[in-house]
Enzyme design. Sequence first.
Site, PDB file in Angstrom:
ATOM      1  N   ASP A  18       0.837  -1.202   0.000  1.00 43.27           N
ATOM      2  CA  ASP A  18       0.000   0.000   0.000  1.00 43.27           C
ATOM      3  C   ASP A  18       0.875   1.257   0.000  1.00 43.27           C
ATOM      4  O   ASP A  18       1.972   1.245   0.552  1.00 43.27           O
ATOM      5  CB  ASP A  18      -0.900  -0.034   1.249  1.00 43.27           C
ATOM      6  CG  ASP A  18      -2.073   0.918   1.126  1.00 43.27           C
ATOM      7  OD1 ASP A  18      -2.274   1.486   0.035  1.00 43.27           O
ATOM      8  OD2 ASP A  18      -2.781   1.101   2.124  1.00 43.27           O
ATOM      9  N   ASN A  20       1.483   3.374  -2.923  1.00 42.42           N
ATOM     10  CA  ASN A  20       2.096   3.810  -4.193  1.00 42.42           C
ATOM     11  C   ASN A  20       1.615   5.211  -4.579  1.00 42.42           C
ATOM     12  O   ASN A  20       2.395   6.049  -5.014  1.00 42.42           O
ATOM     13  CB  ASN A  20       1.710   2.861  -5.336  1.00 42.42           C
ATOM     14  CG  ASN A  20       2.287   1.477  -5.159  1.00 42.42           C
ATOM     15  OD1 ASN A  20       3.136   1.260  -4.303  1.00 42.42           O
ATOM     16  ND2 ASN A  20       1.827   0.540  -5.967  1.00 42.42           N
ATOM     17  N   HIS A  35       3.198   3.264  -8.933  1.00 42.81           N
ATOM     18  CA  HIS A  35       3.017   1.834  -9.204  1.00 42.81           C
ATOM     19  C   HIS A  35       4.270   1.252  -9.857  1.00 42.81           C
ATOM     20  O   HIS A  35       4.670   0.130  -9.571  1.00 42.81           O
ATOM     21  CB  HIS A  35       1.795   1.599 -10.100  1.00 42.81           C
ATOM     22  CG  HIS A  35       0.486   1.994  -9.456  1.00 42.81           C
ATOM     23  ND1 HIS A  35       0.200   1.685  -8.146  1.00 42.81           N
ATOM     24  CD2 HIS A  35      -0.595   2.665  -9.931  1.00 42.81           C
ATOM     25  CE1 HIS A  35      -1.014   2.147  -7.849  1.00 42.81           C
ATOM     26  NE2 HIS A  35      -1.503   2.757  -8.913  1.00 42.81           N
ATOM     27  N   LEU A 129      11.547 -20.474  -4.366  1.00 43.52           N
ATOM     28  CA  LEU A 129      10.521 -19.646  -3.715  1.00 43.52           C
ATOM     29  C   LEU A 129       9.287 -19.683  -4.600  1.00 43.52           C
ATOM     30  O   LEU A 129       9.400 -19.590  -5.820  1.00 43.52           O
ATOM     31  CB  LEU A 129      11.021 -18.194  -3.597  1.00 43.52           C
ATOM     32  CG  LEU A 129       9.964 -17.125  -3.279  1.00 43.52           C
ATOM     33  CD1 LEU A 129       9.565 -17.165  -1.802  1.00 43.52           C
ATOM     34  CD2 LEU A 129      10.468 -15.719  -3.612  1.00 43.52           C
ATOM     35  N   ARG A 186       1.915  -5.034   6.139  1.00 47.24           N
ATOM     36  CA  ARG A 186       1.150  -4.014   5.423  1.00 47.24           C
ATOM     37  C   ARG A 186       1.931  -2.713   5.488  1.00 47.24           C
ATOM     38  O   ARG A 186       2.328  -2.275   6.577  1.00 47.24           O
ATOM     39  CB  ARG A 186      -0.248  -3.815   6.004  1.00 47.24           C
ATOM     40  CG  ARG A 186      -1.014  -2.753   5.213  1.00 47.24           C
ATOM     41  CD  ARG A 186      -2.503  -2.711   5.442  1.00 47.24           C
ATOM     42  NE  ARG A 186      -3.066  -1.796   4.441  1.00 47.24           N
ATOM     43  CZ  ARG A 186      -4.294  -1.817   3.972  1.00 47.24           C
ATOM     44  NH1 ARG A 186      -5.137  -2.712   4.411  1.00 47.24           N
ATOM     45  NH2 ARG A 186      -4.704  -0.950   3.070  1.00 47.24           N
ATOM     46  N   ARG A 192      -5.819  -2.166   8.377  1.00 45.83           N
ATOM     47  CA  ARG A 192      -6.986  -2.876   7.841  1.00 45.83           C
ATOM     48  C   ARG A 192      -6.541  -4.122   7.090  1.00 45.83           C
ATOM     49  O   ARG A 192      -5.426  -4.183   6.584  1.00 45.83           O
ATOM     50  CB  ARG A 192      -7.708  -2.009   6.796  1.00 45.83           C
ATOM     51  CG  ARG A 192      -8.362  -0.793   7.268  1.00 45.83           C
ATOM     52  CD  ARG A 192      -9.193  -0.197   6.129  1.00 45.83           C
ATOM     53  NE  ARG A 192      -8.359   0.439   5.109  1.00 45.83           N
ATOM     54  CZ  ARG A 192      -7.910   1.681   5.197  1.00 45.83           C
ATOM     55  NH1 ARG A 192      -8.194   2.409   6.248  1.00 45.83           N
ATOM     56  NH2 ARG A 192      -7.168   2.194   4.226  1.00 45.83           N
ATOM     57  N   GLU A 205       0.942 -13.540  12.257  1.00 42.11           N
ATOM     58  CA  GLU A 205       1.481 -12.366  12.940  1.00 42.11           C
ATOM     59  C   GLU A 205       1.418 -11.168  11.993  1.00 42.11           C
ATOM     60  O   GLU A 205       1.765 -11.295  10.816  1.00 42.11           O
ATOM     61  CB  GLU A 205       2.958 -12.616  13.317  1.00 42.11           C
ATOM     62  CG  GLU A 205       3.160 -13.709  14.337  1.00 42.11           C
ATOM     63  CD  GLU A 205       2.608 -13.335  15.712  1.00 42.11           C
ATOM     64  OE1 GLU A 205       2.645 -12.138  16.067  1.00 42.11           O
ATOM     65  OE2 GLU A 205       2.150 -14.243  16.423  1.00 42.11           O
TER      66      GLU A 205
HETATM   67  C1  FPP Z   1      -1.528   0.233  -3.475  1.00 40.42           C
HETATM   68  O1  FPP Z   1      -1.168   1.553  -3.628  1.00 40.42           O
HETATM   69  C2  FPP Z   1      -1.097  -0.618  -4.556  1.00 40.42           C
HETATM   70  C3  FPP Z   1      -1.895  -1.199  -5.502  1.00 40.42           C
HETATM   71  C4  FPP Z   1      -3.333  -1.012  -5.593  1.00 40.42           C
HETATM   72  C5  FPP Z   1      -1.378  -2.084  -6.524  1.00 40.42           C
HETATM   73  C6  FPP Z   1      -0.104  -2.806  -6.245  1.00 40.42           C
HETATM   74  C7  FPP Z   1       0.663  -2.840  -7.488  1.00 40.42           C
HETATM   75  C8  FPP Z   1       2.010  -2.778  -7.600  1.00 40.42           C
HETATM   76  C9  FPP Z   1       2.914  -2.781  -6.473  1.00 40.42           C
HETATM   77  C10 FPP Z   1       2.673  -2.683  -8.917  1.00 40.42           C
HETATM   78  C11 FPP Z   1       2.513  -3.781  -9.868  1.00 40.42           C
HETATM   79  C12 FPP Z   1       2.519  -5.142  -9.306  1.00 40.42           C
HETATM   80  C13 FPP Z   1       3.212  -6.168  -9.815  1.00 40.42           C
HETATM   81  C14 FPP Z   1       3.047  -7.516  -9.260  1.00 40.42           C
HETATM   82  C15 FPP Z   1       4.165  -5.987 -10.899  1.00 40.42           C
HETATM   83  P1  FPP Z   1      -2.313   2.652  -3.709  1.00 40.42           P
HETATM   84  O2  FPP Z   1      -2.476   3.028  -5.133  1.00 40.42           O
HETATM   85  O3  FPP Z   1      -3.543   2.149  -3.033  1.00 40.42           O
HETATM   86  O4  FPP Z   1      -1.660   3.798  -2.886  1.00 40.42           O
HETATM   87  P2  FPP Z   1      -2.403   4.918  -2.040  1.00 40.42           P
HETATM   88  O5  FPP Z   1      -3.207   4.225  -0.981  1.00 40.42           O
HETATM   89  O6  FPP Z   1      -1.281   5.718  -1.486  1.00 40.42           O
HETATM   90  O7  FPP Z   1      -3.261   5.685  -3.018  1.00 40.42           O
END
Ligand code: FPP
Length: 238
Positions: A18, A20, A35, A129, A186, A192, A205
């Site tokens: 979470d 990005n 992302h 893995l 997380r 959450r 855990e």
């Molecule tokens: C949460 O950040 C992240 C996501 C919804 C997607 C996760 C995707 C990646 C890490 C990249 C691509 C994945 C792979 C496997 C190559 P958010 O957008 O909810 O962030 P925010 O809560 O700060 O808005």
Amino acid sequence: MKKDDLGAIPRHIAIIMDGNGRWAKERGLPRTEGHRRGAESVRAMTEGCRELGVEFLTLYAFSSENWKRPKREVDALMKLLEIYLKQETKVMMKNNIKLQAIGRLHDLPESCQKALHQAIETTANNTALTLILALSYGGREEIIDGVKSIVEAVGKGHIDSAMINTEMFGKHLYTRYYPDPDLLIRTSGEMRLSNFLLWQLSYTEFYITDKLWPDFRKDELREAVQAYGKRHRRFGGV
Ligand code: FPP
């Protein structure tokens, strides 16, 4: 990555990636850039887990709810996933990593499904893995799919309803081939579960960090595993 001073190493780590969007916003960049950097953290995690001897790594890459995001962002995430799968297959082969996926995979765009199945097939015999991507995944949806599968088996007379117990139910979930996670991480400080592995996290855990996902790399993984090593797991006993 050295593992001498870490204590117990979790066999299975699950991660809610979470932050990005916030990472990008802090820098005045588009969310998609967050992302893209997040995908680099995925690469670092895969490497780090393999080095530590973790056997399973499950990543929440796209939730059932993520379809509600603006189409532009959904399209960008799907494209990123497809590129990642195509590029990383070589790396996964070199590092002996087996790719798997859980979720309603048929919801993904055709080209994504194709890249996914190709990568799963190519890496099927790797043993170091297992990297499990949760895609179009929701814990409640998984439980519903499990219930449907059990009802069907009862209807066909394959099982008797008196035989249904927690162990059997687990065998009707997407995760039937994997042990439950030992450690859930997380990022970005949210407290959450967000519909992630609701059944499987019963005794897991939790480790929550304020770091945003694009900043979560090998050093941060090490800290999380170290914290896990200090926990005393009781599974409801004393
Ligand atoms: C949460 O950040 C992240 C996501 C919804 C997607 C996760 C995707 C990646 C890490 C990249 C691509 C994945 C792979 C496997 C190559 P958010 O957008 O909810 O962030 P925010 O809560 O700060 O808005």
